[in-house]
Design an enzyme around this catalytic site. Structure first.
Site, PDB file in Angstrom:
ATOM      1  N   VAL A  11       0.825  -1.208   0.000  1.00 24.75           N
ATOM      2  CA  VAL A  11       0.000   0.000   0.000  1.00 24.75           C
ATOM      3  C   VAL A  11       0.860   1.258   0.000  1.00 24.75           C
ATOM      4  O   VAL A  11       0.634   2.190  -0.776  1.00 24.75           O
ATOM      5  CB  VAL A  11      -0.953   0.003   1.211  1.00 24.75           C
ATOM      6  N   ASP A  30      10.900   3.325   5.759  1.00 29.37           N
ATOM      7  CA  ASP A  30      10.747   1.948   6.217  1.00 29.37           C
ATOM      8  C   ASP A  30      11.917   1.595   7.128  1.00 29.37           C
ATOM      9  O   ASP A  30      13.052   2.038   6.894  1.00 29.37           O
ATOM     10  CB  ASP A  30      10.701   0.983   5.027  1.00 29.37           C
ATOM     11  N   THR A 122      -5.290  -0.675   6.889  1.00 26.33           N
ATOM     12  CA  THR A 122      -6.646  -1.101   7.230  1.00 26.33           C
ATOM     13  C   THR A 122      -6.707  -1.357   8.729  1.00 26.33           C
ATOM     14  O   THR A 122      -6.032  -2.240   9.250  1.00 26.33           O
ATOM     15  CB  THR A 122      -7.023  -2.371   6.454  1.00 26.33           C
ATOM     16  N   PHE A 152      -8.361   1.272  -1.447  1.00 22.25           N
ATOM     17  CA  PHE A 152      -9.225   0.323  -2.150  1.00 22.25           C
ATOM     18  C   PHE A 152      -8.499  -0.152  -3.408  1.00 22.25           C
ATOM     19  O   PHE A 152      -8.973   0.037  -4.529  1.00 22.25           O
ATOM     20  CB  PHE A 152     -10.567   0.969  -2.496  1.00 22.25           C
ATOM     21  N   ARG A 154      -6.721  -3.054  -5.800  1.00 25.31           N
ATOM     22  CA  ARG A 154      -6.677  -4.478  -6.147  1.00 25.31           C
ATOM     23  C   ARG A 154      -5.255  -4.844  -6.542  1.00 25.31           C
ATOM     24  O   ARG A 154      -4.658  -4.174  -7.395  1.00 25.31           O
ATOM     25  CB  ARG A 154      -7.609  -4.768  -7.315  1.00 25.31           C
ATOM     26  N   ALA A 255     -17.152 -18.196  -9.895  1.00 19.49           N
ATOM     27  CA  ALA A 255     -16.973 -19.322  -8.975  1.00 19.49           C
ATOM     28  C   ALA A 255     -15.537 -19.821  -9.039  1.00 19.49           C
ATOM     29  O   ALA A 255     -14.892 -19.791 -10.092  1.00 19.49           O
ATOM     30  CB  ALA A 255     -17.941 -20.443  -9.332  1.00 19.49           C
ATOM     31  N   CYS A 263      -5.945  -9.165   2.071  1.00 15.78           N
ATOM     32  CA  CYS A 263      -7.033  -8.339   2.622  1.00 15.78           C
ATOM     33  C   CYS A 263      -8.226  -9.139   3.119  1.00 15.78           C
ATOM     34  O   CYS A 263      -8.560  -9.098   4.303  1.00 15.78           O
ATOM     35  CB  CYS A 263      -7.494  -7.336   1.563  1.00 15.78           C
TER      36      CYS A 263
END
Length: 433
Positions: A11, A30, A122, A152, A154, A255, A263
């Site tokens: 992220v 970091d 999150t 949000f 992906r 399916a 996540c």
């Protein structure tokens, strides 16, 4: 605007690089000195299409830099993003917020001028309140505001999601914080990206609710797939038939072997635990998590059934290991439980994934990793397609038949048509068809 992104994982790195591409001055921070050194040499810690080029371009332009020094990194920054990991805590499943709170303490010690501290990680409802309390307690004179700005993104499409978002959600309790974040996102806001301002706790819960709802859609269609197999229906047609209803929508109705990744598994569990703590249990989400966990091993049993009910001493070729294509993320991938189920039943596993081998080797033992799909298929008694990488969408089926000992394919993503497999003499089973 000067921006500090604390945490240079998935992220933080994607967000930092995209903010820099908008023209902001971004420093990614970091504690992992090795990671920072590799980033300075344009070696990405994750696989995300286009990320290395985006980072390199913004480093060259002088808008993006990397450091391990938080105090120096946040100097002069108006927005300080906390983008560290919040994994499931061992023992109880709650989100582990120790990294978030540790960063808050460090920020408190380093703050000199007004800044907005933004939780990008999150986090459960109320985390922003605790971050504010920790900073205020450690540095009573600090001038700051705390906001929530959930991501949000992906995996595999993160850059596009950041630059062309469905919505930008910010949770604020301070007008100054709202003004800073609106200016930060102005390049998108002028392009009419939906900008939603809420209370901080609402923004925190919105992220969890979104992921839980998507996980529910996946699990629902997977249960419909099982029913389709029993009654002789086709789940792909069912999914299209309900997905054309605008109230339902077609996305997340494919399916398969169940959801995984960084996540959905941890976020559904964290939401369940939060709801229990507030005496407002989310029974639907509880069931979703249970059904999804059980489904993964059930897919392993599906492969065993396709092999005649016994895989002891047999070789199973596994095509795809990551939880989805276009990422190297193995976290909670269905492939893990499937392979472990097959190994427990005595199978030998030969596997191929275009990007996931390095991460897979950390969690899966006694697997023969190959360098292409046909090497994995050679001599196999049964094959299972777990992840729908493009590399598996147009296999040479005549070659597949010729190299396998027993040409049998279990297609857990319904990539192929049954009649096509039948023409090539390959025993085939999909999901929900």
């Amino acid at each position: 605007m000067r921006v500090a992104m604390i945490g240079s994982g998935y992220v933080g790195l994607v967000s930092g690089a995209c903010f820099a591409d908008f023209g902001h001055d971004v420093v990614c921070i970091d504690k992992d000195a090795g990671k920072i050194e590799r980033l300075k040499n344009n070696i990405m810690p994750i696989f995300e299409p286009g990320l290395d080029d985006l980072v390199a371009a913004n480093v060259r332009a002088g808008r993006l830099s990397f450091t391990t020094d938080l105090k120096e990194g946040i100097k002069g920054a108006q927005a300080l993003f906390i983008a560290v990991g919040t994994p499931s805590r061992r023992g109880d499943g709650h989100a582990d917020l120790s990294f978030v709170y540790a960063v808050a303490q460090e920020i408190a010690e380093a703050l000199t001028d007004f800044a907005v501290v933004v939780t990008k990680s999150t986090v459960p409802v109320g985390t922003g309140d605790e971050v504010e309390r920790l900073i205020r307690e450690a540095n009573p004179d600090a001038d700051f505001a705390v906001a929530s700005n959930p991501e949000f993104l992906r995996e595999g499409a993160a850059i596009g999601d950041f630059k062309r978002p469905d919505r930008i959600v910010i949770g604020v309790e301070d007008a100054r914080a709202q003004a800073v974040l609106e200016e930060l996102y102005r390049p998108l806001y002028l392009n009419q990206a939906p900008f939603m301002v809420t209370a901080r706790r609402t923004a925190e819960l919105t992220k969890y609710a979104a992921n839980a709802f998507l996980a529910t859609k996946i699990t629902f269609i997977n249960e419909m797939a099982d029913l389709c197999e029993r009654v002789g229906a086709n789940v792909q047609d069912v999914a299209r038939g309900i997905g054309l209803d605008n109230r339902i929508g077609s996305k997340f109705l494919n399916a398969g072997p169940g959801y995984g990744g960084s996540c959905f598994p941890k976020d559904t569990l964290a939401l369940i635990k939060t709801a229990q703590d507030y005496d407002a249990p989310v029974r639907i989400v509880e069931t979703v998590a249970l059904v999804n966990d059980n489904r993964k091993r059930a897919m392993g049993r599906k492969v065993i059934a396709a092999a005649g009910g016994n895989v002891r001493g047999k070789t199973v070729a596994v095509l795809g290991l990551t939880f989805k294509p276009n990422t190297d993320d193995m976290r909670d991938s269905p492939a893990i439980a499937i392979i472990q189920t097959l190994q427990d039943a005595g199978a030998t596993i030969r596997a191929y994934d275009p990007e996931g081998r390095e991460q897979a080797e950390l969690v899966l033992k006694d697997v023969d990793y190959t360098t292409d799909p046909y090497a994995a298929l050679t001599g196999a008694d049964v094959a299972v397609l777990v992840t729908e990488w493009d590399a598996f969408r147009a296999l040479d089926l005549a070659r597949v038949k010729s190299v396998m000992t027993t040409p049998t394919l279990v297609d857990l993503r319904n990539v192929y048509r049954p009649e096509e497999m039948a023409r090539h003499g390959i025993a085939y089973s999909g999901v929900g068809r």
